[in-house]
Design an enzyme around this catalytic site. Structure first.
Site, PDB file in Angstrom:
ATOM      1  CG  ASP A   1      -1.310   0.871   1.490  1.00  0.00           C
ATOM      2  OD1 ASP A   1      -1.714   2.506   0.846  1.00  0.00           O
ATOM      3  OD2 ASP A   1      -2.320   1.277   2.656  1.00  0.00           O
TER       4      ASP A   1
ATOM      5  CD  GLU B   1      -3.321   6.996   0.073  1.00  0.00           C
ATOM      6  OE1 GLU B   1      -5.660   6.914   0.861  1.00  0.00           O
ATOM      7  OE2 GLU B   1      -3.150   6.968   1.537  1.00  0.00           O
TER       8      GLU B   1
ATOM      9  CG  HIS C   1      -2.189   0.649   7.143  1.00  0.00           C
ATOM     10  ND1 HIS C   1      -2.749   1.872   7.627  1.00  0.00           N
ATOM     11  CD2 HIS C   1      -2.394   0.481   5.748  1.00  0.00           C
ATOM     12  CE1 HIS C   1      -3.180   2.421   6.417  1.00  0.00           C
ATOM     13  NE2 HIS C   1      -2.600   2.365   5.588  1.00  0.00           N
TER      14      HIS C   1
END
Length: 387
Positions: free
Chosen positions: A189, A223, A324
């Site tokens: 990510d 982001e 995450h």
């Protein structure tokens, strides 16, 4: 079929290089430079915002209503909160992630004098010292500290080394690419989203025909802290498709194979018409897909609308396990998303009215017709409907 063949070897090589380039939010200049170099190698000319968001425009037969496809270059990380008297560092996270996944991480501290290596440890790290207390220590960033790999034993030693409050800490990705297509690493990510966008661009630039309208490929730099695509769009862009991770796991419908199309995130539903256009493309192009709703999640697609851009927005994702944290994805999903992006870029414009920001009257405006009642196919006997 309008989807294009995706060079997965190129995708994997690009992802390896991206993962090897530290880019926690606030420390993205190097990855921006490398992304621009990669775009130039594809024969494209990128433009940059003041802070470094990257955009390249694939010119179409018409300029409007332009489409944007967005992913983000920045990753999670940490920042020095305090220099401790024991010669270690207190940290705060960059982005939202658990200290549970920070414990044991190898890291780099970026100081004004150079880089320093270290390890994030719990305050009670050694069982030989603390015995069972190592398992009863609470989880949380205040319960961790960064051990610097240098001869430092005090706050004064840290100052002499050049470490200061506010220095940014990059977390090692520790990538592993398996022969069966699985990829395990931190920071997938959204390094994986960037890599698959570049792979889609590679396929599109080799394609003989231009898309119907301009397609803006945008790579944002903040982001993970909620800024994202809030300031990277131009007025000619009418729709934004964000590319990011899909949260596979209990209670979610995302998968590590195929495309997962988000129907909503914590900011609300995505655009009705754009989302359904992407679903139709998946069906027409024989791309495996599923739909999901994300409860604790927002992306570049949301930040663009929250910032006040009047654009249609959607989110297409590759399923990630343990987002995450120690993340895992599969190349099948990356390839599938890249195929969808190529099909989307080449697909006809369905809402011509989107070429202008405002228009008088309802001519050309979209319609969400009330659905017809679903006809129930019930077996009926003389006694009535069967149970």
């Amino acid at each position: 079929m309008t989807r294009l063949a995706i060079d997965t070897d190129y995708l994997a090589r690009t992802l390896v290089r991206l993962l090897a380039t530290p880019s926690p939010t606030g420390y993205t200049d190097t990855v921006v430079r490398e992304t621009c170099a990669e775009l130039e190698s594809l024969g494209l000319t990128p433009t940059l915002t003041r802070r470094g968001a990257v955009c390249v425009v694939l010119r179409g037969r018409e300029a409007r209503p332009a489409r944007a496809i967005v992913s983000h270059l920045d990753t999670l990380g940490a920042q020095v909160k305090q220099l401790k008297d024991n010669g270690r560092l207190e940290l705060v996270p960059i982005g939202t992630w658990s200290a549970r996944f920070a414990e044991g991480a190898r890291v780099t501290v970026f100081t004004d004098r150079g880089a320093v290596r270290g390890t994030i440890l719990p305050l009670k790290a050694s069982g030989h010292i603390f015995n069972e207390e190592i398992d009863s220590l609470p989880i949380g960033w205040p319960m961790t500290e960064l051990r610097v790999d240098a001869r430092v034993h005090s706050k004064a030693d840290l100052i002499a080394l050049g470490i200061e409050v506010g220095d940014i800490v990059a977390i090692d990705p520790q990538p592993e690419f398996l022969a069966n297509g699985y990829i395990v690493s931190r920071h997938l990510d959204d390094k994986a989203g960037v890599a698959l966008m570049l792979a889609a661009l590679k396929a599109l630039t080799a394609h003989n025909e231009p898309p119907p309208v301009d397609v803006h490929f945008i790579f944002t730099i903040a982001e993970e802290v909620g800024v994202g695509a809030s300031s990277a769009l131009t007025d000619d862009v009418a729709s934004v498709v964000a590319v990011d991770n899909g949260t596979s796991g209990p209670g979610q419908n995302s998968a590590e194979f195929g495309v997962t199309i988000a129907m909503a995130d914590q900011t609300g539903p995505f655009d009705y018409h754009l989302t359904r256009a992407l679903i139709r493309l998946c069906r027409d192009e024989d791309i495996i897909f599923r739909k999901d709703v994300f409860r604790y999640y927002r992306s570049d697609a949301a930040s663009a609308v929250v910032a006040g851009h009047d654009v249609r927005n959607a989110l297409v994702t590759f399923g990630i396990d343990a987002s995450h944290g120690y993340e895992r994805i599969h190349m099948h999903a990356l390839r599938s998303v890249a195929e969808l992006l190529s099909a989307y870029a080449l697909s006809p414009v369905e809402i011509r009215r989107d070429a202008v920001e405002t228009a008088r009257g309802l001519a050309g405006f979209t319609r969400q017709p009330p659905p017809e009642p679903i006809a129930e196919d019930l077996a009926v006997s003389q006694e009535g409907p069967l149970a």
